[in-house]
Design a protein around this motif. Structure first.
Motif, PDB file in Angstrom:
ATOM      1  N   PRO A  79     -50.778   4.583  -5.610  1.00 27.86           N
ATOM      2  CA  PRO A  79     -50.254   3.859  -4.585  1.00 27.86           C
ATOM      3  C   PRO A  79     -48.923   3.131  -4.647  1.00 27.86           C
ATOM      4  O   PRO A  79     -48.818   2.372  -5.588  1.00 27.86           O
ATOM      5  CB  PRO A  79     -51.467   2.924  -4.054  1.00 27.86           C
ATOM      6  CG  PRO A  79     -52.158   2.777  -5.469  1.00 27.86           C
ATOM      7  CD  PRO A  79     -52.006   4.162  -6.273  1.00 27.86           C
ATOM      8  N   SER A  80     -48.312   3.141  -3.460  1.00 30.46           N
ATOM      9  CA  SER A  80     -46.888   2.473  -3.560  1.00 30.46           C
ATOM     10  C   SER A  80     -45.667   3.099  -4.256  1.00 30.46           C
ATOM     11  O   SER A  80     -45.916   4.113  -4.904  1.00 30.46           O
ATOM     12  CB  SER A  80     -46.973   0.928  -3.718  1.00 30.46           C
ATOM     13  OG  SER A  80     -47.347   0.730  -4.990  1.00 30.46           O
ATOM     14  N   SER A 124     -41.145  12.781 -15.455  1.00 36.27           N
ATOM     15  CA  SER A 124     -40.762  12.938 -14.413  1.00 36.27           C
ATOM     16  C   SER A 124     -41.419  11.922 -13.133  1.00 36.27           C
ATOM     17  O   SER A 124     -42.434  11.550 -13.680  1.00 36.27           O
ATOM     18  CB  SER A 124     -40.909  14.324 -13.803  1.00 36.27           C
ATOM     19  OG  SER A 124     -42.285  14.758 -13.378  1.00 36.27           O
ATOM     20  N   GLN A 125     -40.760  11.667 -12.133  1.00 37.52           N
ATOM     21  CA  GLN A 125     -41.648  10.837 -11.121  1.00 37.52           C
ATOM     22  C   GLN A 125     -41.048  11.101  -9.811  1.00 37.52           C
ATOM     23  O   GLN A 125     -39.856  11.678  -9.564  1.00 37.52           O
ATOM     24  CB  GLN A 125     -41.473   9.512 -11.454  1.00 37.52           C
ATOM     25  CG  GLN A 125     -40.290   8.652 -11.665  1.00 37.52           C
ATOM     26  CD  GLN A 125     -40.472   7.417 -12.091  1.00 37.52           C
ATOM     27  OE1 GLN A 125     -41.196   6.433 -11.947  1.00 37.52           O
ATOM     28  NE2 GLN A 125     -39.543   7.124 -13.113  1.00 37.52           N
ATOM     29  N   HIS A 126     -41.984  11.361  -8.688  1.00 35.10           N
ATOM     30  CA  HIS A 126     -41.740  11.687  -7.489  1.00 35.10           C
ATOM     31  C   HIS A 126     -42.472  10.547  -6.545  1.00 35.10           C
ATOM     32  O   HIS A 126     -43.634  10.273  -6.455  1.00 35.10           O
ATOM     33  CB  HIS A 126     -42.164  12.979  -7.292  1.00 35.10           C
ATOM     34  CG  HIS A 126     -42.061  13.479  -5.726  1.00 35.10           C
ATOM     35  ND1 HIS A 126     -43.094  14.131  -5.162  1.00 35.10           N
ATOM     36  CD2 HIS A 126     -41.104  13.508  -4.934  1.00 35.10           C
ATOM     37  CE1 HIS A 126     -42.633  14.506  -3.746  1.00 35.10           C
ATOM     38  NE2 HIS A 126     -41.655  14.100  -3.794  1.00 35.10           N
ATOM     39  N   ILE A 127     -41.504   9.907  -5.709  1.00 36.79           N
ATOM     40  CA  ILE A 127     -41.969   9.201  -4.588  1.00 36.79           C
ATOM     41  C   ILE A 127     -41.924   9.659  -3.351  1.00 36.79           C
ATOM     42  O   ILE A 127     -40.904  10.151  -2.823  1.00 36.79           O
ATOM     43  CB  ILE A 127     -41.089   7.559  -4.742  1.00 36.79           C
ATOM     44  CG1 ILE A 127     -41.456   7.190  -6.099  1.00 36.79           C
ATOM     45  CG2 ILE A 127     -41.476   6.880  -3.734  1.00 36.79           C
ATOM     46  CD1 ILE A 127     -40.136   5.838  -6.328  1.00 36.79           C
ATOM     47  N   TYR A 128     -43.002   9.590  -2.452  1.00 36.93           N
ATOM     48  CA  TYR A 128     -43.070  10.168  -1.112  1.00 36.93           C
ATOM     49  C   TYR A 128     -43.920   9.374  -0.159  1.00 36.93           C
ATOM     50  O   TYR A 128     -44.670   8.678  -0.575  1.00 36.93           O
ATOM     51  CB  TYR A 128     -43.788  11.747  -1.413  1.00 36.93           C
ATOM     52  CG  TYR A 128     -45.067  11.730  -2.002  1.00 36.93           C
ATOM     53  CD1 TYR A 128     -46.146  11.912  -1.242  1.00 36.93           C
ATOM     54  CD2 TYR A 128     -45.196  11.516  -3.435  1.00 36.93           C
ATOM     55  CE1 TYR A 128     -47.218  11.627  -1.894  1.00 36.93           C
ATOM     56  CE2 TYR A 128     -46.443  11.592  -4.036  1.00 36.93           C
ATOM     57  CZ  TYR A 128     -47.388  11.889  -3.338  1.00 36.93           C
ATOM     58  OH  TYR A 128     -48.623  11.629  -3.839  1.00 36.93           O
ATOM     59  N   LYS A 129     -43.602   9.858   1.231  1.00 41.16           N
ATOM     60  CA  LYS A 129     -44.627   9.058   2.122  1.00 41.16           C
ATOM     61  C   LYS A 129     -45.887   9.466   2.070  1.00 41.16           C
ATOM     62  O   LYS A 129     -46.217  10.457   1.905  1.00 41.16           O
ATOM     63  CB  LYS A 129     -43.971   9.226   3.563  1.00 41.16           C
ATOM     64  CG  LYS A 129     -42.493   8.865   3.843  1.00 41.16           C
ATOM     65  CD  LYS A 129     -42.070   9.355   5.172  1.00 41.16           C
ATOM     66  CE  LYS A 129     -40.548   8.499   5.275  1.00 41.16           C
ATOM     67  NZ  LYS A 129     -40.376   8.823   6.791  1.00 41.16           N
ATOM     68  N   ALA A 130     -46.720   8.653   2.111  1.00 37.49           N
ATOM     69  CA  ALA A 130     -48.272   8.814   2.118  1.00 37.49           C
ATOM     70  C   ALA A 130     -48.666   9.183   3.398  1.00 37.49           C
ATOM     71  O   ALA A 130     -48.629   8.107   4.410  1.00 37.49           O
ATOM     72  CB  ALA A 130     -49.016   7.852   1.669  1.00 37.49           C
ATOM     73  N   LEU A 131     -48.845  10.325   4.133  1.00 45.04           N
ATOM     74  CA  LEU A 131     -49.164  10.736   5.218  1.00 45.04           C
ATOM     75  C   LEU A 131     -50.552  10.539   5.445  1.00 45.04           C
ATOM     76  O   LEU A 131     -51.342  11.140   4.601  1.00 45.04           O
ATOM     77  CB  LEU A 131     -48.359  12.206   5.511  1.00 45.04           C
ATOM     78  CG  LEU A 131     -46.841  12.296   5.432  1.00 45.04           C
ATOM     79  CD1 LEU A 131     -46.729  13.655   5.838  1.00 45.04           C
ATOM     80  CD2 LEU A 131     -46.136  11.252   6.349  1.00 45.04           C
ATOM     81  N   SER A 132     -50.944  10.390   6.889  1.00 50.06           N
ATOM     82  CA  SER A 132     -52.390  10.489   7.180  1.00 50.06           C
ATOM     83  C   SER A 132     -52.787  12.119   7.503  1.00 50.06           C
ATOM     84  O   SER A 132     -51.936  12.990   7.568  1.00 50.06           O
ATOM     85  CB  SER A 132     -52.750   9.739   8.318  1.00 50.06           C
ATOM     86  OG  SER A 132     -51.801  10.311   9.351  1.00 50.06           O
ATOM     87  N   ALA A 133     -53.961  12.293   7.661  1.00 55.36           N
ATOM     88  CA  ALA A 133     -54.535  13.610   7.706  1.00 55.36           C
ATOM     89  C   ALA A 133     -53.803  14.007   8.851  1.00 55.36           C
ATOM     90  O   ALA A 133     -53.829  15.609   8.743  1.00 55.36           O
ATOM     91  CB  ALA A 133     -56.148  13.558   7.947  1.00 55.36           C
ATOM     92  N   ASP A 134     -53.332  13.510   9.991  1.00 52.84           N
ATOM     93  CA  ASP A 134     -52.861  14.352  11.149  1.00 52.84           C
ATOM     94  C   ASP A 134     -51.321  14.433  10.897  1.00 52.84           C
ATOM     95  O   ASP A 134     -50.569  14.796  11.603  1.00 52.84           O
ATOM     96  CB  ASP A 134     -53.204  13.617  12.191  1.00 52.84           C
ATOM     97  CG  ASP A 134     -52.271  12.142  12.525  1.00 52.84           C
ATOM     98  OD1 ASP A 134     -51.594  11.753  11.354  1.00 52.84           O
ATOM     99  OD2 ASP A 134     -52.737  11.496  13.224  1.00 52.84           O
ATOM    100  N   GLY A 135     -50.899  13.952   9.667  1.00 59.04           N
ATOM    101  CA  GLY A 135     -49.377  14.178   9.349  1.00 59.04           C
ATOM    102  C   GLY A 135     -48.504  13.072   9.755  1.00 59.04           C
ATOM    103  O   GLY A 135     -47.171  13.248   9.499  1.00 59.04           O
ATOM    104  N   THR A 136     -49.012  12.013  10.238  1.00 65.92           N
ATOM    105  CA  THR A 136     -48.103  10.871  10.671  1.00 65.92           C
ATOM    106  C   THR A 136     -48.175   9.950   9.562  1.00 65.92           C
ATOM    107  O   THR A 136     -48.756  10.008   8.444  1.00 65.92           O
ATOM    108  CB  THR A 136     -48.754  10.084  11.848  1.00 65.92           C
ATOM    109  OG1 THR A 136     -50.246   9.689  11.509  1.00 65.92           O
ATOM    110  CG2 THR A 136     -48.829  11.027  13.161  1.00 65.92           C
ATOM    111  N   TRP A 137     -47.002   9.035   9.441  1.00 64.91           N
ATOM    112  CA  TRP A 137     -46.934   8.234   8.455  1.00 64.91           C
ATOM    113  C   TRP A 137     -46.939   6.546   9.220  1.00 64.91           C
ATOM    114  O   TRP A 137     -46.602   6.588  10.478  1.00 64.91           O
ATOM    115  CB  TRP A 137     -45.241   8.216   8.031  1.00 64.91           C
ATOM    116  CG  TRP A 137     -44.913   7.266   6.979  1.00 64.91           C
ATOM    117  CD1 TRP A 137     -45.739   7.135   5.688  1.00 64.91           C
ATOM    118  CD2 TRP A 137     -43.775   6.468   6.858  1.00 64.91           C
ATOM    119  NE1 TRP A 137     -45.079   6.108   4.872  1.00 64.91           N
ATOM    120  CE2 TRP A 137     -43.718   5.743   5.515  1.00 64.91           C
ATOM    121  CE3 TRP A 137     -42.714   6.320   7.683  1.00 64.91           C
ATOM    122  CZ2 TRP A 137     -42.798   5.095   5.157  1.00 64.91           C
ATOM    123  CZ3 TRP A 137     -41.674   5.573   7.070  1.00 64.91           C
ATOM    124  CH2 TRP A 137     -41.831   4.902   5.812  1.00 64.91           C
TER     125      TRP A 137
END
Length: 133
Positions: A50-51, A82-95
């Motif tokens: 997380p985060s 390696s590391q990859h940071i990304y938006k945690a999207l909800s099940a419906d694809g929204t952020w």
């Protein structure tokens, strides 16, 4: 306006986040200690931390911790590959506008022998998260 990025020197993982429990099992380790030779050449993955986190990158060591039901057990040190940071999207694809996650890969730098592992965990894990307390 700003953003929050956490800088970590410890890779603390649950089994779900990718801690390799098939290799790192405490009772087996106490009887037949895992060595660097056992994991030589292997690249491990972690996911869903997380985060937004930035881990120290190879060649700088990062402590390697298994989070077992909220308790930390130190296993050794790793090198982040390696590391990859990304938006945690909800099940419906929204952020939600603020949730991020971090994935990555690492190799094992060293594995603590069981006695040192016990001592190190006792001395370095936060009291409320210490596997041995």
């Amino acid at each position: 306006m700003g953003s929050f990025v956490e800088i970590n020197d410890t890779l603390e993982l649950t089994t779900d986040q990718g801690f390799p429990v098939t290799i790192f099992q405490l009772e087996k380790h106490k009887k037949h200690p895992i060595t660097l030779e056992d994991v030589k050449g292997k690249v491990f993955e972690f996911k869903n931390k997380p985060s937004a986190r930035i881990f120290q990158m190879d060649p700088v060591r990062v402590y390697f911790v298994h989070n077992i039901d909220g308790k930390w057990l130190f296993w050794g040190r790793v090198l982040i590959q390696s590391q990859h940071i990304y938006k945690a999207l909800s099940a419906d694809g929204t952020w939600d506008g603020e949730s991020w996650q971090t994935d990555g890969t690492y190799t094992i730098l060293n594995v603590y022998d069981p006695e040192y592992q016990h001592t190190f965990t006792l001395n370095e894990a936060p009291d409320d998260r210490n596997y041995y307390k």
